[in-house]
Design an enzyme around this catalytic site. Structure first.
Site, PDB file in Angstrom:
ATOM      1  N   GLY A 628       0.809  -1.221   0.000  1.00  0.00           N
ATOM      2  CA  GLY A 628       0.000   0.000   0.000  1.00  0.00           C
ATOM      3  C   GLY A 628       0.834   1.258   0.000  1.00  0.00           C
ATOM      4  O   GLY A 628       2.004   1.251   0.381  1.00  0.00           O
ATOM      5  N   ALA A 631      -0.496   8.911   2.142  1.00  0.00           N
ATOM      6  CA  ALA A 631       0.017  10.269   2.094  1.00  0.00           C
ATOM      7  C   ALA A 631       1.325  10.414   2.840  1.00  0.00           C
ATOM      8  O   ALA A 631       2.143  11.276   2.524  1.00  0.00           O
ATOM      9  CB  ALA A 631      -1.021  11.230   2.677  1.00  0.00           C
ATOM     10  N   GLY A 633       3.527   7.688   3.586  1.00  0.00           N
ATOM     11  CA  GLY A 633       4.565   6.702   3.371  1.00  0.00           C
ATOM     12  C   GLY A 633       4.112   5.516   2.547  1.00  0.00           C
ATOM     13  O   GLY A 633       2.962   5.430   2.118  1.00  0.00           O
ATOM     14  N   VAL A 635       3.911   1.242   2.437  1.00  0.00           N
ATOM     15  CA  VAL A 635       3.781   0.168   3.411  1.00  0.00           C
ATOM     16  C   VAL A 635       4.154  -1.168   2.767  1.00  0.00           C
ATOM     17  O   VAL A 635       3.703  -1.479   1.660  1.00  0.00           O
ATOM     18  CB  VAL A 635       2.346   0.100   3.977  1.00  0.00           C
ATOM     19  CG1 VAL A 635       2.247  -0.994   5.038  1.00  0.00           C
ATOM     20  CG2 VAL A 635       1.944   1.444   4.560  1.00  0.00           C
ATOM     21  N   LYS A 650       6.056   0.701   7.561  1.00  0.00           N
ATOM     22  CA  LYS A 650       5.801   1.959   6.857  1.00  0.00           C
ATOM     23  C   LYS A 650       7.134   2.679   6.652  1.00  0.00           C
ATOM     24  O   LYS A 650       7.859   2.934   7.604  1.00  0.00           O
ATOM     25  CB  LYS A 650       4.839   2.855   7.631  1.00  0.00           C
ATOM     26  CG  LYS A 650       4.538   4.170   6.916  1.00  0.00           C
ATOM     27  CD  LYS A 650       3.773   5.156   7.781  1.00  0.00           C
ATOM     28  CE  LYS A 650       2.349   4.721   7.973  1.00  0.00           C
ATOM     29  NZ  LYS A 650       1.556   5.767   8.705  1.00  0.00           N
ATOM     30  N   ASP A 748      -7.788  12.301  13.386  1.00  0.00           N
ATOM     31  CA  ASP A 748      -8.061  11.821  12.031  1.00  0.00           C
ATOM     32  C   ASP A 748      -8.784  10.484  12.093  1.00  0.00           C
ATOM     33  O   ASP A 748      -8.400   9.521  11.426  1.00  0.00           O
ATOM     34  CB  ASP A 748      -6.752  11.707  11.245  1.00  0.00           C
ATOM     35  CG  ASP A 748      -6.997  11.568   9.730  1.00  0.00           C
ATOM     36  OD1 ASP A 748      -8.131  11.858   9.291  1.00  0.00           O
ATOM     37  OD2 ASP A 748      -6.080  11.176   9.003  1.00  0.00           O
TER      38      ASP A 748
END
Length: 910
Positions: A628, A631, A633, A635, A650, A748
């Site tokens: 993946g 925004a 980093g 993964v 990450k 968040d």
């Protein structure tokens, strides 16, 4: 050992030692608050005959309260606030023994009828019973017999009936707080005789009638809050003559008439909040001249006349909200010198004339909303000085001139809405350097020139509307790289050339390129019913295989040419793909080699016991293990020896790491290295060197909740699994808010940041913008969070509390119940909160449930919906704490219907 665990063990050890020493202990005071103690009430404490003060607040004690406490002959202060004590309050507490002066049971689970027998405890000075789920019951008629009472705090106690008239006999009462109940009738007319009152809090009840005269005679009164009732009539002329009055909240009532002239002479007034009434007429002309006014909100009334020039005479005005009235004339030039202003909302009035040049550049203004007036002139170049501006909303006015290049200085700008004006010229290229911009609306103007090249740098943009202008040139292909874009409207311009194929990469809910001069072939992904109306009025656009006349031979010739062209393009793409793959393979191989060569320089900092080294992690950073990109980093999946454990890594390279202002690496390490909870993702360690930073987490094989709700996997999760996910995530957030010292606010919370393990147990993740706060709200320098999840007060005031997370979690629960994303195309222009509120009001709760799973679990889903609607209430103080959310969710499975859960009691402001 984690700090919380040390506190817990120390608290338990101290309590055990105390119980051992009880037979010989003659303490006059025991203070054991905030030690994370659990279990039932230690009944052995009842043997301390000399005990005068007992404080067990802010623990996790549960069960019923023992009657023996009432027999302690010397007990004066009993503080059991913020625990889980349940059952009814023993009637023995009303016997008059001991000489109890302070009884504090705030925020427990005490039930049964409101304990009217406490009116017999004549020694009481402070009666604090707020936030307990009592059954609906009235205040005792003999409440006035508590002659010594100084504080009465019974907010959110399910109180009904009238405020007893005997309350006016409490001549020593300083603080009267009966807010958030179901009290009705009038405010006692003689309340103006209670000469000791400093604070009156009666908000969020069903009170009616008029505001009683005489409040101006209360010499000590500082705060008055009677908002969210059914109070009517005019505001008494003498109200603002109270010499110490600082804060007045009367919003959301049925008040009429004009503001009294005495308002202008109030010497200490800092807050006046009377929005959502029917007040009319102008302000007193000199209002603000004689007081240190900080916050003024008269929105949603019928007021008229000019804005007083003296509002900021005290130099402290920070919030000015006059929206939805009939104010007229110009914005006073004096307000351009009010450097304390932070939040300005003047929309939907009759304001006219140019905006004072200095007003554009106020340095601390966070929100400037002027829409829906008749303001004219241009946007001054002084706007470049508005360094804190995040929302500039000036649509539906008569502004002219060019947009100033100084807009590019507004690095915190989130929204620029300037539609329906008469702006001309080109869009300044500096706009493309606004890193946080997520909404840009310049429609219905007279702008011309090309769409700025470099607009693709606005990576957070979700909405771009440049329709109904005179833009020419081609559509920038780089728009296809703004992956957050959901609305793109370039209609009614003079754009030419082809529709960029890159736009197919966007997940657009709304696309409108109609009525331009576009030509060429339409990208194949747009030849669907979804986009049927998106390209009207472009006669040069070709759909499918195009021909210039009706001749069949000619058509066949064109088709052959098209086929040859398609094959040629396919061959080119194939060759380019092979070349690209080769390049990427070599690049990642080279990077892996570089990383490996630097392995001796890695610094590993572990936060849990680990059985792997840095080489095990670094060797996993290959293309094959990539799972993946986000925004902050990239993964990777890592399988490490000797046990074959699977981890998530990450990676933040120096060239793409977050800026120093928002260092997600430091924030995650600071937060996750200290917390320990089954519903918080575990951070095993971090690795750093000069070129790269790595975070190593436990691996969550089922990915994110957002992926299961809003991707091709949608519909896989049944309701029992969704319910369990909601409970798990709630417990994780409750731990952050109530069990961590200091409190941690996530900032968040969203479905993509709730990860699922192999058994679909949920864990809260991504603490890149989390903040520690001590007491009270925290002020943020920049906005954080995701569109559709941000609490209203955070978006407009930059002040956050735990209730900001509660709002975001409420949106997540709405996702679980409805199956819809917060900003999806199938709910129209509204966000999910507004869409649910509207549909529940019009069609009932069942209309918004996810129909794929609702048939068998409709009752449970409706209950969770009600909890979610409480969480997304507009006012932060009206939302429950996360601890209460957990209890509400547990009550659903336990068969107990949570209190105050009717949808009708959970209005949502859009």
């Amino acid at each position: 050992m984690a700090p919380l665990h040390r506190h817990l063990l120390a608290g338990v050890a101290g309590l055990l030692l105390l119980l051992l020493l009880l037979p010989r202990l003659q303490a006059s005071g025991l203070y054991l608050g905030g030690l994370y103690l659990a279990g039932g009430f230690p009944v052995a404490l009842c043997s301390l005959g000399a005990l005068r003060h007992l404080d067990l607040s802010s623990n996790d004690l549960a069960g019923p309260l023992p009657p023996c406490l009432a027999a302690l002959p010397a007990l004066e202060t009993l503080n059991l606030a913020s625990n889980n004590f349940s059952g009814e309050l023993p009637a023995a507490y009303g016997g008059g023994v001991p000489p109890l002066a302070v009884l504090n049971l705030i925020q427990n689970l005490i039930s049964g009828a409101f304990p009217g027998f406490l009116a017999n405890v004549s020694t009481l000075q402070e009666l604090l019973l707020a936030y307990n789920p009592f059954s609906p019951s009235p205040l005792p008629d003999n409440l006035g017999d508590l002659a010594a009472l100084r504080v009465l705090f019974a907010a959110n106690c399910s109180l009904t009936g009238n405020i007893p008239s005997s309350i006016v006999k409490l001549n020593n009462l300083i603080d009267l707080d009966l807010s958030s109940n179901n009290l009705s009738g009038e405010i006692p007319p003689s309340i103006g005789n209670m000469s000791s009152l400093v604070q009156i809090e009666l908000f969020s009840n069903q009170l009616s009638g008029r505001i009683p005269a005489g409040l101006g005679g209360l010499k000590k009164l500082q705060q008055l809050d009677i908002s969210m009732n059914h109070i009517s009539g005019e505001i008494p002329e003498d109200m603002f003559t109270a010499p110490s009055l600082e804060s007045v909240h009367m919003y959301q009532n049925n008040l009429t008439g004009r503001l009294p002239a005495t308002l202008a002479a109030a010497p200490r007034l800092t807050e006046l909040m009377i929005f959502a009434n029917q007040v009319e007429g102008p302000f007193p002309p000199e209002f603000g001249k004689n007081c240190p006014l900080e916050s003024l909100d008269v929105s949603d009334n019928r007021m008229s006349g000019p804005i007083p020039a003296m509002l900021c005479a005290g130099g402290m005005l920070s919030q000015l909200l006059l929206l939805n009235n009939q104010f007229e004339g110009a914005i006073p030039a004096e307000l351009g010198k009010c450097r304390s202003l932070m939040r300005v909302r003047l929309p939907y009035n009759r304001l006219s004339g140019p905006v004072p040049p200095e007003f554009w550049g106020l340095p601390h203004v966070y929100l400037l909303e002027l829409r829906g007036n008749a303001l004219s002139g241009d946007v001054g170049t002084t706007i470049g000085r508005a360094a804190n501006l995040s929302y500039l909303i000036i649509e539906n006015n008569r502004f002219t001139g060019v947009l100033p290049a100084e807009l590019g200085n507004l690095t915190k700008l989130v929204e620029l809405s300037a539609s329906n004006n008469s702006f001309s010229g080109t869009v300044p290229a500096s706009v493309t350097s606004l890193p946080l911009l997520f909404r840009l609306d310049l429609s219905y103007n007279s702008l011309s020139g090309e769409i700025p090249r470099g607009i693709g740098e606005l990576k957070n943009l979700t909405m771009l509307n440049l329709s109904d202008n005179h833009f020419n040139g081609s559509i920038p292909a780089e728009l296809g790289g703004i992956h957050e874009m959901s609305v793109l409207d370039l209609s009614n311009n003079e754009l030419s050339g082809e529709v960029p194929a890159q736009l197919q990469d966007l997940k657009l809910g709304t696309l409108n390129l109609s009525y331009n001069k576009l030509t060429g072939h339409l990208p194949i992904s747009f030849e669907t019913d979804q986009f049927r109306q998106s390209f009207l009025g472009n006669p040069g656009l070709c759909y499918g295989l195009c021909s210039s006349d009706g001749d069949s031979d000619s058509n066949r010739h064109v088709q052959i040419q098209m086929a040859v062209s398609i094959l040629t393009v396919a061959a080119v793409i194939l060759l380019m793909s092979v070349a690209w793959f080769t390049y990427k393979y070599r690049r990642y191989s080279k990077r892996a080699a570089e990383v490996d060569s630097e392995s001796l320089e890695w610094v590993l900092t572990s936060f849990h016991k680990v059985e792997f080294n840095e080489r095990d992690i670094v060797n996993s950073l290959t293309e094959n293990n990539l799972i993946g990109k986000g925004a902050s980093g990239t993964v990777y999946k890592a399988v490490v020896r000797p046990r074959g454990d699977t981890l998530a890594v990450k990676m933040l390279w120096a060239s793409t790491a977050a800026s120093k202002k928002i260092d997600t690496f430091e924030a995650e390490v600071e937060t996750l290295s200290k917390v320990r909870h089954k519903n918080i993702v575990k951070l095993f360690c971090c690795l750093t060197n000069e070129a790269c930073r790595l975070l190593v987490y436990e691996f969550m094989p089922n990915g994110s909740l957002g992926d299961f709700l809003h991707s091709a996997k949608a519909g896989i999760l049944d309701w029992p699994t969704r319910y369990k996910i909601a409970l798990d995530a709630a417990e994780g957030l409750s731990y952050l808010h109530h069990d961590c010292v200091p409190v941690i606010i996530h900032r968040d919370v969203k479905s993509n940041n709730i990860l699922l393990d192999a058994d679909f147990r949920a864990k809260v993740a991504d603490f890149g913008v989390a903040k520690y706060i001590d007491d009270g709200p925290a002020t943020m320098s920049v906005i954080a969070g995701s569109c559709g999840y941000i609490a209203p007060e955070y978006a407009y005031t930059i002040r956050i509390t735990e209730k900001s997370d509660v709002y975001s979690f409420g949106v997540v629960m709405l996702e679980l119940v409805t199956g819809k994303s917060p900003m999806s195309s199938d709910i129209g222009d509204k966000d999910l909160v507004a869409w649910v509120a509207t549909n529940v009001e019009q069609n009932g709760a069942e209309s918004v449930l996810d129909q794929k799973i609702a048939e068998q679990f409709q009752d449970e889903m409706c209950r969770v919906l009600r909890i979610a609607l409480l969480c997304v209430k507009h006012l932060p103080n009206s939302r429950p704490s996360m601890r209460l959310v957990v209890k509400f969710l547990l009550d659903i499975k336990g068969g107990n219907k949570p209190k105050a859960m009717k949808v009708a009691e959970a209005p949502v402001a859009t």
